[in-house]
Design an enzyme around this catalytic site. Structure first.
Site, PDB file in Angstrom:
ATOM      1  N   THR A   1     -15.617  80.501  37.730  1.00  0.00           N
ATOM      2  CA  THR A   1     -15.790  80.861  39.132  1.00  0.00           C
ATOM      3  C   THR A   1     -15.683  82.369  39.349  1.00  0.00           C
ATOM      4  OG1 THR A   1     -13.436  80.665  39.663  1.00  0.00           O
ATOM      5  CG2 THR A   1     -14.766  78.664  39.843  1.00  0.00           C
ATOM      6  N   ASP A   2     -16.119  82.786  40.545  1.00  0.00           N
ATOM      7  CA  ASP A   2     -15.952  84.181  40.942  1.00  0.00           C
ATOM      8  C   ASP A   2     -14.617  84.315  41.691  1.00  0.00           C
ATOM      9  OD1 ASP A   2     -16.369  83.199  43.540  1.00  0.00           O
ATOM     10  OD2 ASP A   2     -18.438  83.919  43.633  1.00  0.00           O
ATOM     11  N   GLN A   3     -14.373  85.465  42.280  1.00  0.00           N
ATOM     12  CA  GLN A   3     -13.097  85.705  42.963  1.00  0.00           C
ATOM     13  C   GLN A   3     -12.891  84.817  44.184  1.00  0.00           C
ATOM     14  OE1 GLN A   3     -13.335  89.965  43.599  1.00  0.00           O
ATOM     15  NE2 GLN A   3     -11.957  90.328  41.873  1.00  0.00           N
ATOM     16  N   MET A   4     -13.955  84.231  44.687  1.00  0.00           N
ATOM     17  CA  MET A   4     -13.840  83.341  45.850  1.00  0.00           C
ATOM     18  C   MET A   4     -13.689  81.878  45.435  1.00  0.00           C
ATOM     19  SD  MET A   4     -16.669  85.169  48.311  1.00  0.00           S
ATOM     20  CE  MET A   4     -17.931  85.116  47.039  1.00  0.00           C
TER      21      MET A   4
END
Length: 134
Positions: free
Chosen positions: A15-18
Site C-alpha cells: 500500500t501507499d501512505q494512505m
C-alpha cells in the site's frame, strides 16, 4: 469446474501512505489466482515448469473500479474463458470483504517451451483438462 476462488490479505508493503493498494500489486494478486486455479485442477505450475513448459502472459487488460486497502481480505475469482492451440484466456475479478467488486481483468497466456522460448502445444494432461471445461 471453470471457476476458482482464493483469498489473500493486503499487506502493508503493498500500500501507499494512505493504506491504498498500489495499482501494480494487483497483477501478483491475479497471478496467485491463476496458479491456485491450476492447483485446484490438479496441476502444479512448478511441475509444469520442471517439465519444460512455461506459461507467460502475452496480454492483460485490467479495470480498476474501487481501491483495495491495507488489511482487507480479498477474494480473487479466476475463471477459464477459452483455449486455442497455444493460448489460454482467463476472466478474473477481485472483491473485498464487503463483497464489493474492486478490479476486473482479462489475461491471455501462451504455452512455451522453456528450452526454445517458442510457443508450443499444451501438454496432454492440460488438453484433457480443457476438454472437461468446454
Amino acid at each position: 469446474m471453470k471457476n476458482h476462488q482464493t483469498q489473500v490479505r493486503v499487506r502493508y508493503s503493498e500500500t501507499d501512505q494512505m493504506g491504498v493498494v498500489y495499482h501494480g500489486n494487483y497483477v501478483p494478486y491475479f497471478e496467485i489466482g491463476r496458479v491456485e486455479w491450476l492447483r485446484n485442477k490438479g496441476i502444479s505450475y512448478k511441475s509444469m515448469e520442471e517439465s519444460g513448459i512455461g506459461l507467460p502472459i502475452v496480454s492483460m487488460q485490467i479495470n480498476y473500479k474501487k481501491s483495495a486497502r491495507y488489511d482487507e481480505l480479498l477474494t480473487i475469482h479466476t475463471a477459464f474463458k477459452s483455449q486455442s492451440s497455444v493460448k489460454i484466456e482467463f476472466d478474473c475479478a477481485i472483491y473485498n470483504e464487503a463483497g464489493e467488486l474492486l478490479t476486473t481483468a482479462v489475461f491471455i497466456l501462451v504455452f512455451i517451451s522453456l528450452k526454445t522460448g517458442r510457443p508450443t502445444a499444451p501438454p496432454d494432461y492440460i488438453l484433457e483438462l480443457f476438454k472437461t471445461l468446454v
